[in-house]
Design an enzyme around this catalytic site. Structure first.
Site, mmCIF file in Angstrom:
data_model
loop_
_atom_site.group_PDB
_atom_site.id
_atom_site.type_symbol
_atom_site.label_atom_id
_atom_site.label_comp_id
_atom_site.label_asym_id
_atom_site.label_seq_id
_atom_site.Cartn_x
_atom_site.Cartn_y
_atom_site.Cartn_z
ATOM 1 N N LYS A 1 -99.639 151.583 106.245
ATOM 2 C CA LYS A 1 -99.214 152.945 105.914
ATOM 3 C C LYS A 1 -98.565 153.527 107.142
ATOM 4 O O LYS A 1 -98.849 153.098 108.277
ATOM 5 C CB LYS A 1 -100.426 153.795 105.523
ATOM 6 C CG LYS A 1 -100.090 154.984 104.685
ATOM 7 C CD LYS A 1 -99.807 154.557 103.256
ATOM 8 C CE LYS A 1 -99.621 155.691 102.307
ATOM 9 N NZ LYS A 1 -99.620 155.243 100.914
ATOM 10 N N GLY B 1 -102.710 168.178 88.624
ATOM 11 C CA GLY B 1 -101.548 167.677 89.372
ATOM 12 C C GLY B 1 -100.486 167.226 88.386
ATOM 13 O O GLY B 1 -100.741 166.368 87.535
ATOM 14 N N GLY C 1 -97.182 166.389 89.382
ATOM 15 C CA GLY C 1 -96.062 165.842 90.146
ATOM 16 C C GLY C 1 -95.692 164.480 89.592
ATOM 17 O O GLY C 1 -95.896 164.193 88.409
ATOM 18 N N ASN C 2 -95.170 163.615 90.453
ATOM 19 C CA ASN C 2 -94.716 162.306 89.979
ATOM 20 C C ASN C 2 -95.805 161.578 89.197
ATOM 21 O O ASN C 2 -95.587 161.148 88.063
ATOM 22 C CB ASN C 2 -94.241 161.460 91.177
ATOM 23 C CG ASN C 2 -93.853 160.063 90.747
ATOM 24 O OD1 ASN C 2 -94.714 159.237 90.466
ATOM 25 N ND2 ASN C 2 -92.571 159.797 90.649
ATOM 26 N N GLY D 1 -98.898 162.662 88.048
ATOM 27 C CA GLY D 1 -99.513 163.417 86.951
ATOM 28 C C GLY D 1 -98.619 163.514 85.723
ATOM 29 O O GLY D 1 -99.074 163.337 84.592
HETATM 30 P P1 NAD Z 1 -96.316 164.825 94.119
HETATM 31 O O1 NAD Z 1 -96.142 165.575 95.373
HETATM 32 O O2 NAD Z 1 -95.147 164.405 93.330
HETATM 33 O O3 NAD Z 1 -97.265 165.653 93.104
HETATM 34 C C1 NAD Z 1 -98.467 166.249 93.463
HETATM 35 C C2 NAD Z 1 -98.599 167.503 92.611
HETATM 36 O O4 NAD Z 1 -99.886 168.036 92.815
HETATM 37 C C3 NAD Z 1 -97.584 168.588 92.993
HETATM 38 O O5 NAD Z 1 -96.932 169.058 91.830
HETATM 39 C C4 NAD Z 1 -98.450 169.675 93.644
HETATM 40 O O6 NAD Z 1 -97.985 170.980 93.416
HETATM 41 C C5 NAD Z 1 -99.775 169.445 92.947
HETATM 42 N N1 NAD Z 1 -100.931 169.926 93.666
HETATM 43 C C6 NAD Z 1 -101.156 169.924 94.995
HETATM 44 N N2 NAD Z 1 -102.366 170.437 95.251
HETATM 45 C C7 NAD Z 1 -102.914 170.773 94.058
HETATM 46 C C8 NAD Z 1 -104.145 171.340 93.651
HETATM 47 N N3 NAD Z 1 -105.074 171.679 94.531
HETATM 48 N N4 NAD Z 1 -104.364 171.527 92.329
HETATM 49 C C9 NAD Z 1 -103.442 171.185 91.413
HETATM 50 N N5 NAD Z 1 -102.251 170.649 91.735
HETATM 51 C C10 NAD Z 1 -101.998 170.451 93.043
HETATM 52 O O7 NAD Z 1 -97.227 163.577 94.510
HETATM 53 P P2 NAD Z 1 -97.489 162.290 93.635
HETATM 54 O O8 NAD Z 1 -96.549 161.224 94.046
HETATM 55 O O9 NAD Z 1 -97.602 162.678 92.210
HETATM 56 O O10 NAD Z 1 -98.917 161.851 94.178
HETATM 57 C C11 NAD Z 1 -100.110 162.459 93.715
HETATM 58 C C12 NAD Z 1 -101.286 161.730 94.324
HETATM 59 O O11 NAD Z 1 -101.257 160.358 93.934
HETATM 60 C C13 NAD Z 1 -101.354 161.736 95.851
HETATM 61 O O12 NAD Z 1 -102.726 161.766 96.217
HETATM 62 C C14 NAD Z 1 -100.758 160.386 96.230
HETATM 63 O O13 NAD Z 1 -101.237 159.940 97.477
HETATM 64 C C15 NAD Z 1 -101.307 159.533 95.093
HETATM 65 N N6 NAD Z 1 -100.529 158.327 94.852
HETATM 66 C C16 NAD Z 1 -99.203 158.404 94.530
HETATM 67 C C17 NAD Z 1 -98.503 157.248 94.257
HETATM 68 C C18 NAD Z 1 -97.045 157.294 93.845
HETATM 69 O O14 NAD Z 1 -96.485 156.237 93.500
HETATM 70 N N7 NAD Z 1 -96.405 158.448 93.815
HETATM 71 C C19 NAD Z 1 -99.133 155.999 94.349
HETATM 72 C C20 NAD Z 1 -100.488 155.958 94.667
HETATM 73 C C21 NAD Z 1 -101.176 157.133 94.911
#
Ligand code: NAD
Length: 415
Positions: free
Chosen positions: A101, A213, A215-216, A218
């Site tokens: 990482k 959540g 984002g991507n 969720g």
């Molecule tokens: P992202 O930034 O696209 O989405 C995260 C979302 O969560 C955002 O819309 C943000 O506004 C929201 N958020 C933040 N704090 C919050 C809270 N307290 N309550 C509710 N919503 C909240 O990120 P992502 O890529 O969707 O990643 C989400 C999680 O998944 C992270 O922990 C990341 O490490 C993990 N993850 C992501 C991937 C990937 O491929 N994107 C892979 C493995 C793990």
């Protein structure tokens, strides 16, 4: 999450699995930790120094693999934790990668696009010797995207003097990426949910899901669960969300959210005809809904000893990294709540990265349909393997996932 927490688990599960002590000690310690100072000429002519990190945790099973995140909280400890989780993740889903990482301590919102580009190029120069398509392969993570990856790759290629698309994954499709990558973590999580939901012995349309959540991860999770027929009763992002027991319409919710509207401002429950009786829920309240399945898909440490006793879900699918802390896990287990651990549930992203890397480096090309099918099959298989072991050994799914991963890594270590 502290690195110590992972180390304790590695030693405890290593001992329980009767693994060679020396090999367990090797796994408990990152192989390499890189910390660099990155001087960047800012737009105003001043030079600012940023701190960058790359932790290469374990490479026994293949090249290191792990994202690059840009965030003010990035430090060596956080990077070390996430690198170790990557080694475990790649082993649980059985792909020939290790774990790493990296990241930069920066808030990208506070710097211009040109500063961001120079920062990325300068970081690439600092760590280029340690990176490579068969050494260590970065990918986008929090606050990084295909554009940032492209800047990183171009500077790396300038240094090594050749075209190497496989040096990063998560590229845009036009730059040699693959179509499934963007949705892969959410899709993988949906496949895991579909497999684990069998234990509820209910019709899919009666199985309720709440997601924190949007984002991507969720929103892709919600998209796929919605199309699989699950009843999504609650969705919340950081500004709050909504719930309705009859279910929410994913498409309408996401359409407005992606245009910048807050989820709590509109009612989306018109699956069964227009109505206007969605209830507003807070970002944390959504975790406490009465639901069969809860998926924290936002950030880490959302379920702690403060709110664990309020959780009513039967199953928690950890889509974010480490959304449930160790104290909360004890409380939830006593309540009989099943936790599907992050190292299994959110590994769909790295699995898709593997398909992308195979295409770039080994010339093995899958169509979109083939990559979706392969991803779903592999995620379901890994879920069954972890669940079966947890039942056989009467241990949690997290312990079972660690057991499988540690055995695979230990087997690959040559002493
Ligand atoms: P992202 O930034 O696209 O989405 C995260 C979302 O969560 C955002 O819309 C943000 O506004 C929201 N958020 C933040 N704090 C919050 C809270 N307290 N309550 C509710 N919503 C909240 O990120 P992502 O890529 O969707 O990643 C989400 C999680 O998944 C992270 O922990 C990341 O490490 C993990 N993850 C992501 C991937 C990937 O491929 N994107 C892979 C493995 C793990």
């Amino acid at each position: 999450m502290a690195y110590e927490e992972i180390v304790d688990l590695i030693f405890r599960i290593g001992k329980q699995s009767k693994l060679d002590k020396d090999k367990v000690a090797i796994i408990a310690n990152p192989e390499r930790e890189i910390k660099v100072s990155i001087p960047v000429k800012m737009d105003n002519g001043e030079t600012k120094i940023f701190q960058g990190f790359r932790v290469q945790h374990n490479s026994a099973r293949g090249p290191y693999k792990g994202g690059l995140r840009y965030h003010p909280c990035v430090d060596l400890e956080e990077t070390r934790v996430l690198a170790a989780l990557m080694s475990l993740k790649t082993a649980v889903i059985d792909i020939p990668f290790g774990g790493s990482k990296g990241g930069i301590c920066v808030d990208p919102k506070n710097i211009s696009k040109t500063e961001l580009k120079r920062l990325t190029e300068s970081f690439a120069e600092k760590i280029a010797d340690f990176i490579g398509e068969k050494k260590d392969i970065p990918a986008p993570d929090v606050n990084t995207n295909p554009q940032i990856m492209k800047w990183f790759r171009k500077r790396y290629e300038k240094i090594v003097g050749k075209d190497t698309p496989g040096v990063i994954t998560g590229k845009s499709y036009s730059d040699g990426g693959i179509r499934v990558r963007d949705e892969a973590t959410g899709l993988g999580g949906a496949a895991v949910t579909q497999e684990i939901a069998k234990i509820l012995n209910k019709k899919t349309q009666d199985i309720t899901v709440a997601i924190q959540g949007f984002g991507n991860v969720g929103h892709h999770l919600a998209h796929h669960l919605y199309h699989m027929g699950f009843r999504i009763i609650g969705i919340a992002d950081i500004d709050g969300g909504i719930m309705h027991e009859d279910g929410l319409d994913y498409h309408k919710t996401y359409k407005d959210f992606s245009k910048g509207k807050k989820i709590c401002q509109v009612c989306y429950c018109n699956i069964h005809g227009p109505s206007n009786d969605c209830k507003v829920v807070g970002a944390n309240e959504v975790l406490e809904l009465k639901t069969d399945i809860l998926s924290p898909a936002a950030v880490g440490d959302q379920i702690t000893k403060e709110n664990a006793h309020k959780i009513k879900a039967k199953i928690i699918i950890e889509m974010a990294n480490h959304p449930v802390d160790a104290e909360a896990e004890k409380i939830l287990s006593q309540k009989g709540i099943l936790i599907v651990p992050d190292i299994l549930a959110n590994s769909g992203g790295v699995l898709a990265s593997y398909y992308e890397w195979q295409e770039n480096v080994q010339g093995i090309k899958l169509s979109y349909e083939e990559s979706v099918k392969s991803l779903i099959d592999k995620m379901k298989k890994a879920t069954r393997t972890v669940l079966e072991l947890s039942r056989d050994q009467k241990i949690s799914m997290r312990e079972a996932a660690y057991m499988i991963a540690l055995k695979r890594i230990a087997k690959a270590i040559k002493k």
